[in-house]
Design a protein around this motif. Structure first.
Motif, short mmCIF file in Angstrom:
data_model
loop_
_atom_site.label_atom_id
_atom_site.label_comp_id
_atom_site.label_asym_id
_atom_site.label_seq_id
_atom_site.Cartn_x
_atom_site.Cartn_y
_atom_site.Cartn_z
N CYS A 1 -53.46 15.24 25.58
CA CYS A 1 -52.63 15.54 26.34
C CYS A 1 -52.36 17.20 26.65
O CYS A 1 -52.28 17.28 27.82
CB CYS A 1 -51.17 14.55 26.37
N GLY A 2 -53.00 17.65 25.74
CA GLY A 2 -53.59 18.68 25.78
C GLY A 2 -51.67 19.85 26.30
O GLY A 2 -51.38 20.72 26.58
N PRO B 1 -61.07 14.36 20.17
CA PRO B 1 -60.55 14.03 21.62
C PRO B 1 -60.27 12.41 21.84
O PRO B 1 -60.21 11.46 21.15
CB PRO B 1 -61.71 14.89 22.17
N TRP C 1 -55.86 13.44 31.89
CA TRP C 1 -56.55 14.20 32.16
C TRP C 1 -58.09 13.37 31.95
O TRP C 1 -59.66 14.30 32.48
CB TRP C 1 -57.07 15.23 30.69
N GLY D 1 -55.75 19.39 20.07
CA GLY D 1 -54.77 20.21 19.48
C GLY D 1 -55.24 20.91 18.19
O GLY D 1 -55.38 20.58 17.36
N PRO E 1 -58.47 18.29 26.26
CA PRO E 1 -57.64 18.79 25.16
C PRO E 1 -57.97 18.60 23.74
O PRO E 1 -58.18 17.42 23.53
CB PRO E 1 -56.54 18.93 26.03
N ALA F 1 -48.15 15.70 30.83
CA ALA F 1 -49.37 16.44 30.57
C ALA F 1 -49.66 16.91 32.22
O ALA F 1 -50.22 17.49 32.86
CB ALA F 1 -49.85 16.00 29.97
N ARG G 1 -52.93 25.31 31.07
CA ARG G 1 -53.84 24.33 32.35
C ARG G 1 -52.52 23.40 32.78
O ARG G 1 -52.43 22.45 32.49
CB ARG G 1 -54.71 23.83 31.77
N PRO H 1 -51.60 22.59 21.53
CA PRO H 1 -52.81 23.46 23.18
C PRO H 1 -54.25 24.29 22.01
O PRO H 1 -53.57 25.45 22.25
CB PRO H 1 -52.35 22.86 24.76
N TRP I 1 -53.45 28.31 27.35
CA TRP I 1 -53.94 26.54 27.52
C TRP I 1 -53.18 25.80 27.79
O TRP I 1 -52.84 25.10 28.32
CB TRP I 1 -54.64 26.24 26.09
N HIS I 2 -52.11 26.67 27.29
CA HIS I 2 -50.59 25.67 27.87
C HIS I 2 -50.55 26.01 29.44
O HIS I 2 -49.32 25.51 29.94
CB HIS I 2 -49.52 26.31 27.40
N PHE J 1 -60.42 22.71 25.30
CA PHE J 1 -61.09 21.78 25.90
C PHE J 1 -62.25 21.86 25.58
O PHE J 1 -63.05 22.21 24.66
CB PHE J 1 -60.61 22.40 27.13
#
Lengths: 511, 103
Positions: A202-203, A423, A161, A469, A467, A179, A498, A458, A495-496, A461
């Protein structure tokens, strides 16, 4: 290689999506319907992995021919109508702390730079039996000690990201690979947050199972009473799929729990009702980034809209968990890592010395700074005169931490809070301040000390596009419920879904 | 608290770690800071608390004492830094400052 990373597949409602952006359960469904082959999947991910590797540096080892050979074998068996395992044709990236027979396994350490295990870890045997495709070995902090993957002896993995930032750690290579769409799912390991923290940064979704749920046989030990192997994936369903394959009793790990494994996917889409969520005030303390706090609060409000009841719970000893962890884990590490003496395997110094000198030189040359630091702390807290004040004291505090959770779970089904206080931070930002780095684990270590399952999903953002968590903690062996609770939130958020936009170099980079 | 240079060197000896000179000073500062941080546990009264070494209520895990296959000699030796026939070659332990045995 014939296809490119842009290879797409038509979904049932007709919209084309790149194969590499799909989840494992989508890829399984497309194969079952005959719309996609294991080879096409392998080729798409190999191309993406190779093209993006110049940016991400997620992999320590990836052999395209070997991946394709496995995929061809799956397709051949499918064509001839033979039964296939539950992960047939799904590439799984493997953290380089898990022994793979005949494939170099380094722990991202110079001391194991040339180590080729003569056997497979239990989870690798399970993946092979499930017809998964072993898709390379991923970078990590050396011996899983770290929160940024900066402690790898070999390379710096970057956050998909924001390439200037760390992916988290220690399972940073596995998190970045998933990710960054280099692999659909991965295995990580978690001793103090090493699956959940990189998953958050890392989302993606990362699950640390209950201690004893997954056999540690063939997992190169860091801290044996805390280490657990778990799945990292784009969504909760993929985590359930992977956990189903790796969970279960194994007599080769005497701490593996002799308990039946539930069907994790069976009731995954059934909401848990009524649902009582414990919110510990200790997880919203000073040091928590304001944006992270706000996104976590929004996620909690989302659960309220879904009918959950928020209950304030107290974990009075949680503020002491990090201190207890940084005694217990280094103590166990100093004992576990005593085996690296340069005699039977691993690095041996080229300098002439007596036996003790050969040990000391081999270890001094082979271990990186953070590993040496933890061996030193561990040796100190176990040494004569200090053991009672440090190590045994920490074990007592460990019991107090576990009792806090036992009491909290009398009032609630799950505990929620942030996974990481901030983050992803910038590469180099904390590398010279070990204590500041350790504070990244402040919300994750108590789960390992108490042996509980923990999940990060996630939940949004930051304004900078990083991202964040949400951490879910459950009572021992409550993975089935924990995954269902996580799925409730996932089902009403996107979110998941993206994926980061990564610059692709003009021609594939081969390493 | 502050660790002395001698204490760092003593711990390094116990840990069988040869440290570069610059590392000794760096470790002195870093280990002191970490030990200061973990010392906060002393604030807690744990007199009546039993230690918890392990989170699972498992005790005395036994398995049948049966013969099972093990690694072959070749597999066991495949990662040896130095081998001598079917043995691991190691530095002489007694009465020699020479490197690994060569006879």
């Amino acid at each position: 290689m014939t296809s490119s990373a842009a290879a797409t597949s038509l979904s049932s409602h007709g919209s084309a999506r790149p194969i590499v952006e799909m989840t494992a359960h989508e890829l399984l469904a497309l194969q079952e319907r005959g719309e996609l082959t294991a080879v096409a999947i392998a080729e798409a991910f190999l191309t993406a992995a190779q093209q993006l590797e110049v940016h991400l540096r997620s992999f320590l080892w990836l052999d395209a021919e070997e991946v394709l050979r496995q995929a061809q074998a799956v397709d051949l068996r499918r064509r001839s109508g033979q039964p296939l395992g539950p992960l047939a044709g799904i590439p799984v990236a493997i953290k380089d702390v898990l022994c793979t027979k005949g494939i170099r396994t380094t722990c991202a350490s110079r001391i194991l730079a040339n180590f080729v295990p003569p056997y497979d870890a239990h989870v690798i045997e399970r993946l092979k039996a499930a017809d998964a495709i072993l898709f390379g070995k991923t970078n990590m902090d050396e011996f899983a000690m770290g929160s940024s993957t900066e402690n790898s002896a070999f390379q710096q993995t970057r956050n998909p990201w924001d390439l200037q930032r760390i992916p988290g750690g220690s399972s940073g290579g596995s998190a970045a690979a998933v990710a960054g769409c280099q692999a659909p799912v991965a295995l990580g390991t978690d001793t103090g947050g090493s699956i959940r923290q990189p998953a958050a940064l890392c989302g993606i979704v990362g699950l640390k199972p209950t201690y004893g749920r997954v056999s540690r046989y063939g997992l190169i030990a860091y801290a044996s009473s805390l280490d657990q192997i778990g799945p990292m994936a784009h969504d909760v369903t993929d985590c359930a799929l992977l956990l189903q394959v790796i969970a279960g009793h194994d007599p080769r790990d005497s701490t593996s729990a002799p308990l039946p494994v539930p069907d994790y996917r069976g009731r995954l889409n059934e909401p848990v009702r009524p649902l009582r969520i414990g919110v510990p005030r200790e997880f919203f303390d000073k040091g928590l980034d304001a944006e992270v706090e706000s996104l976590v609060q929004q996620a909690l409000r989302q659960y309220e809209k879904l009918g959950a009841k928020l209950i304030e719970v107290s974990l009075p000893h949680a503020p002491y968990a990090l201190a207890a962890y940084y005694i217990v884990a280094p103590a166990e590490a100093s004992s576990n890592l005593a085996r690296y003496d340069g005699m039977h395997y691993g690095h041996r110094t080229r300098h002439k010395a007596d036996l003790i000198g050969t040990y000391a030189k081999s270890r001094g040359e082979g271990f990186g700074k953070e590993v040496q630091r933890r061996i030193m702390i561990g040796t100190y807290v176990l040494s004569s005169g200090y053991k009672d004040a440090y190590y045994r004291k920490a074990l007592k505090v460990r019991r107090l931490i576990k009792q806090d959770f036992d009491q909290a779970f009398e009032q609630c089904d799950v505990i929620m809070g942030p996974t990481s206080p901030t983050p992803a931070f910038r590469i180099g930002e904390k590398i010279n301040d070990p204590l500041a780095m350790y504070l990244s684990d402040v919300y994750t270590v108590s789960c390992n000390l108490a042996g509980l399952p923990g999940l990060s999903i996630p939940c949004g953002f930051t304004r900078e596009g990083l991202p964040v968590g949400l951490q879910l903690l459950g009572p021992p062996f409550s993975e089935e419920t924990l995954l269902r609770i996580a799925r409730m939130y996932e089902a009403v958020t996107d979110w998941h879904t993206r994926r980061p936009k990564l610059p692709v170099p003009p021609s594939p980079v081969t390493s | 608290m502050s660790l002395s240079r001698e204490e760092v060197l003593k711990v390094a000896r116990l840990a069988r770690l040869e440290l570069a000179e610059a590392e000794v000073a760096a470790f002195q500062a870093q280990l002191s800071a970490i030990l200061d941080y973990v010392a906060q546990l002393q604030q807690l009264d744990t007199v009546a608390v039993e230690e918890l070494a392990h989170p699972l209520p498992l005790t005395n895990v036994f398995r049948p004492d049966e013969e099972r296959p093990s690694l072959s000699v070749e597999e066991a030796l495949q990662n040896a830094p130095q081998r001598l026939g079917d043995y691991f070659a190691v530095p002489a332990i007694l009465g020699s400052d020479e490197g690994p045995v060569s006879h």
